[in-house]
Design a protein around this motif. Structure first.
Motif, PDB file in Angstrom:
ATOM      1  N   PHE A 178     -43.346 -27.226 -23.383  1.00 31.87           N
ATOM      2  CA  PHE A 178     -42.888 -28.331 -22.522  1.00 31.87           C
ATOM      3  C   PHE A 178     -42.689 -29.428 -23.268  1.00 31.87           C
ATOM      4  CE2 PHE A 178     -44.885 -25.614 -19.204  1.00 31.87           C
ATOM      5  CZ  PHE A 178     -44.037 -25.898 -17.921  1.00 31.87           C
ATOM      6  N   LEU A 179     -41.662 -30.150 -23.041  1.00 29.29           N
ATOM      7  CA  LEU A 179     -41.316 -31.651 -23.674  1.00 29.29           C
ATOM      8  C   LEU A 179     -41.688 -32.599 -22.515  1.00 29.29           C
ATOM      9  CD1 LEU A 179     -38.128 -31.094 -25.874  1.00 29.29           C
ATOM     10  CD2 LEU A 179     -40.520 -31.482 -26.539  1.00 29.29           C
ATOM     11  N   VAL A 180     -42.599 -33.051 -22.771  1.00 27.20           N
ATOM     12  CA  VAL A 180     -43.045 -34.249 -21.791  1.00 27.20           C
ATOM     13  C   VAL A 180     -42.644 -35.604 -22.120  1.00 27.20           C
ATOM     14  CG1 VAL A 180     -45.189 -35.102 -20.389  1.00 27.20           C
ATOM     15  CG2 VAL A 180     -44.922 -32.664 -21.163  1.00 27.20           C
ATOM     16  N   PRO A 181     -42.013 -36.427 -21.166  1.00 25.38           N
ATOM     17  CA  PRO A 181     -41.768 -37.842 -21.305  1.00 25.38           C
ATOM     18  C   PRO A 181     -43.117 -38.695 -21.661  1.00 25.38           C
ATOM     19  CG  PRO A 181     -40.695 -37.077 -19.434  1.00 25.38           C
ATOM     20  CD  PRO A 181     -41.665 -35.991 -19.881  1.00 25.38           C
ATOM     21  N   ALA A 182     -42.867 -39.538 -22.870  1.00 25.06           N
ATOM     22  CA  ALA A 182     -43.975 -40.249 -23.092  1.00 25.06           C
ATOM     23  C   ALA A 182     -44.644 -41.128 -21.993  1.00 25.06           C
ATOM     24  CB  ALA A 182     -43.366 -41.145 -24.250  1.00 25.06           C
ATOM     25  N   SER A 183     -43.886 -41.522 -21.093  1.00 26.42           N
ATOM     26  CA  SER A 183     -44.548 -42.375 -19.863  1.00 26.42           C
ATOM     27  C   SER A 183     -45.432 -41.333 -19.021  1.00 26.42           C
ATOM     28  CB  SER A 183     -43.185 -43.014 -19.105  1.00 26.42           C
ATOM     29  OG  SER A 183     -42.448 -41.758 -18.506  1.00 26.42           O
ATOM     30  N   LYS A 184     -45.182 -40.207 -19.380  1.00 26.00           N
ATOM     31  CA  LYS A 184     -46.239 -39.330 -18.498  1.00 26.00           C
ATOM     32  C   LYS A 184     -47.356 -38.961 -19.166  1.00 26.00           C
ATOM     33  CE  LYS A 184     -43.078 -38.896 -15.232  1.00 26.00           C
ATOM     34  NZ  LYS A 184     -43.194 -39.437 -13.852  1.00 26.00           N
ATOM     35  N   LEU A 185     -47.767 -39.207 -20.348  1.00 22.54           N
ATOM     36  CA  LEU A 185     -48.803 -38.974 -21.234  1.00 22.54           C
ATOM     37  C   LEU A 185     -49.670 -40.203 -21.098  1.00 22.54           C
ATOM     38  CD1 LEU A 185     -47.153 -36.826 -23.714  1.00 22.54           C
ATOM     39  CD2 LEU A 185     -48.675 -35.970 -22.236  1.00 22.54           C
ATOM     40  N   LYS A 186     -50.814 -40.098 -20.719  1.00 23.28           N
ATOM     41  CA  LYS A 186     -51.724 -41.420 -20.807  1.00 23.28           C
ATOM     42  C   LYS A 186     -53.001 -40.938 -21.687  1.00 23.28           C
ATOM     43  CE  LYS A 186     -49.999 -43.380 -16.597  1.00 23.28           C
ATOM     44  NZ  LYS A 186     -50.662 -43.645 -15.210  1.00 23.28           N
ATOM     45  N   LEU A 187     -53.263 -41.991 -22.554  1.00 28.10           N
ATOM     46  CA  LEU A 187     -54.627 -41.554 -23.326  1.00 28.10           C
ATOM     47  C   LEU A 187     -55.601 -42.989 -23.129  1.00 28.10           C
ATOM     48  CD1 LEU A 187     -55.852 -39.774 -25.420  1.00 28.10           C
ATOM     49  CD2 LEU A 187     -54.733 -40.921 -27.054  1.00 28.10           C
ATOM     50  N   GLU A 188     -56.611 -42.617 -22.562  1.00 22.78           N
ATOM     51  CA  GLU A 188     -57.879 -43.559 -22.415  1.00 22.78           C
ATOM     52  C   GLU A 188     -56.962 -45.021 -21.770  1.00 22.78           C
ATOM     53  OE1 GLU A 188     -59.700 -44.346 -26.107  1.00 22.78           O
ATOM     54  OE2 GLU A 188     -60.064 -42.135 -26.604  1.00 22.78           O
ATOM     55  N   GLY A 189     -56.450 -44.806 -20.640  1.00 22.73           N
ATOM     56  CA  GLY A 189     -55.885 -45.626 -19.865  1.00 22.73           C
ATOM     57  C   GLY A 189     -54.556 -46.432 -20.413  1.00 22.73           C
ATOM     58  N   GLY A 190     -54.150 -46.183 -21.635  1.00 26.24           N
ATOM     59  CA  GLY A 190     -52.697 -46.813 -21.905  1.00 26.24           C
ATOM     60  C   GLY A 190     -51.721 -45.157 -22.174  1.00 26.24           C
ATOM     61  N   TYR A 191     -50.446 -45.519 -22.505  1.00 28.95           N
ATOM     62  CA  TYR A 191     -49.573 -44.609 -22.781  1.00 28.95           C
ATOM     63  C   TYR A 191     -49.632 -44.284 -24.339  1.00 28.95           C
ATOM     64  CZ  TYR A 191     -47.740 -45.701 -18.412  1.00 28.95           C
ATOM     65  OH  TYR A 191     -47.570 -45.837 -16.894  1.00 28.95           O
ATOM     66  N   LEU A 192     -49.238 -42.857 -24.548  1.00 25.60           N
ATOM     67  CA  LEU A 192     -49.000 -42.611 -25.982  1.00 25.60           C
ATOM     68  C   LEU A 192     -47.917 -43.096 -26.580  1.00 25.60           C
ATOM     69  CD1 LEU A 192     -49.841 -38.928 -26.041  1.00 25.60           C
ATOM     70  CD2 LEU A 192     -51.294 -40.564 -26.790  1.00 25.60           C
ATOM     71  N   THR A 193     -47.970 -43.424 -27.633  1.00 27.13           N
ATOM     72  CA  THR A 193     -46.723 -44.366 -28.335  1.00 27.13           C
ATOM     73  C   THR A 193     -45.870 -43.460 -29.222  1.00 27.13           C
ATOM     74  OG1 THR A 193     -47.983 -45.127 -30.169  1.00 27.13           O
ATOM     75  CG2 THR A 193     -47.693 -46.543 -28.365  1.00 27.13           C
ATOM     76  N   THR A 194     -44.810 -43.682 -29.346  1.00 24.25           N
ATOM     77  CA  THR A 194     -43.894 -42.814 -30.126  1.00 24.25           C
ATOM     78  C   THR A 194     -43.653 -43.492 -31.608  1.00 24.25           C
ATOM     79  OG1 THR A 194     -41.785 -43.978 -29.265  1.00 24.25           O
ATOM     80  CG2 THR A 194     -42.577 -41.894 -28.394  1.00 24.25           C
ATOM     81  N   ASN A 195     -44.617 -44.392 -31.743  1.00 26.45           N
ATOM     82  CA  ASN A 195     -44.509 -45.316 -33.152  1.00 26.45           C
ATOM     83  C   ASN A 195     -44.949 -44.295 -34.509  1.00 26.45           C
ATOM     84  OD1 ASN A 195     -43.532 -47.385 -31.753  1.00 26.45           O
ATOM     85  ND2 ASN A 195     -45.529 -48.376 -31.629  1.00 26.45           N
ATOM     86  N   SER A 196     -45.745 -43.361 -33.760  1.00 27.05           N
ATOM     87  CA  SER A 196     -46.340 -42.502 -35.167  1.00 27.05           C
ATOM     88  C   SER A 196     -45.333 -41.870 -35.736  1.00 27.05           C
ATOM     89  CB  SER A 196     -47.263 -41.863 -34.395  1.00 27.05           C
ATOM     90  OG  SER A 196     -47.702 -40.607 -35.247  1.00 27.05           O
ATOM     91  N   SER A 197     -45.409 -41.725 -37.051  1.00 34.17           N
ATOM     92  CA  SER A 197     -44.473 -41.083 -37.723  1.00 34.17           C
ATOM     93  C   SER A 197     -44.564 -39.338 -37.622  1.00 34.17           C
ATOM     94  CB  SER A 197     -44.622 -41.007 -39.446  1.00 34.17           C
ATOM     95  OG  SER A 197     -45.865 -40.888 -39.863  1.00 34.17           O
ATOM     96  N   LYS A 198     -45.572 -38.790 -37.135  1.00 32.34           N
ATOM     97  CA  LYS A 198     -45.961 -37.655 -36.752  1.00 32.34           C
ATOM     98  C   LYS A 198     -46.561 -37.397 -35.283  1.00 32.34           C
ATOM     99  CE  LYS A 198     -48.286 -33.494 -38.412  1.00 32.34           C
ATOM    100  NZ  LYS A 198     -48.894 -32.770 -39.763  1.00 32.34           N
ATOM    101  N   LEU A 199     -45.686 -37.284 -34.581  1.00 31.35           N
ATOM    102  CA  LEU A 199     -45.906 -36.880 -33.049  1.00 31.35           C
ATOM    103  C   LEU A 199     -46.707 -35.442 -32.864  1.00 31.35           C
ATOM    104  CD1 LEU A 199     -42.585 -37.938 -31.537  1.00 31.35           C
ATOM    105  CD2 LEU A 199     -44.818 -39.089 -31.459  1.00 31.35           C
TER     106      LEU A 199
END
Length: 174
Positions: A39-60
């Motif tokens: 499954f490829l899940v939109p970043a807006s649908k993934l929440k981690l500790e109250g915030g959203y996961l970011t795509t800024n990381s070089s390794k998703l």
């Protein structure tokens, strides 16, 4: 391999249920098939500790979720994926639907979750394509199948949608 692209509830649940029922009813002598569901899940649908996961990381990260009985294939994939942190919340209906039906079928299932930065109908970013490649290579290396990155074509153009759910429902049943 089954591709269920751009289906929405309730059609999606009917299609998943039909595929899982067919697999469960198959007359397989000694081996139980392991279902691998990427499954490829939109970043807006993934929440981690109250915030959203970011795509800024070089390794998703690629997360792995075991459902049902464990098999050699699922253990091999689990070794190559990250276990989701307990605080990770995934609010994605297609994945929730699949997860419920896979649990009910009690088939050996391994769900591979990658993060998508764009919506399903927007052009794919380089991070999205890289995530697709990572998932493809992971599954191919674990299952002994062939995956060639250079010949993989990614098409994010949406299929034609029916005007309403009622029409989709009628189209599914003929």
């Amino acid at each position: 391999m089954v591709l269920l692209n751009h289906l929405e509830l309730p059609i999606l649940s009917l299609a998943i249920n039909a595929v899982l029922a067919k697999i469960a009813d198959a007359d397989i002598a000694s081996t139980v098939p392991t279902i691998i569901a990427p499954f490829l899940v939109p970043a807006s649908k993934l929440k981690l500790e109250g915030g959203y996961l970011t795509t800024n990381s070089s390794k998703l990260p690629i997360y792995g979720i075991q459902v049902g009985p464990e098999t050699d294939v699922s253990r091999a994939i689990a070794a190559k994926t990250q276990k989701p942190p307990p605080s990770l919340q995934i609010h994605y209906e297609p994945l929730a639907c699949f997860l419920q039906l896979a649990r009910a079928a009690n088939l050996p299932t391994f769900i591979v979750v990658g993060q998508r930065s764009q919506g399903p109908f927007n052009p794919a970013s380089s991070d999205d394509i890289e995530t697709l490649y990572k998932i493809g290579e992971l599954i191919a290396s674990t299952t002994g199948t062939y995956f060639q990155r250079e010949q993989t074509k990614t098409n994010w153009i949406p299929t034609t949608k029916l005007a309403s759910d009622a029409e989709a429902w009628r189209a599914f049943y003929g």
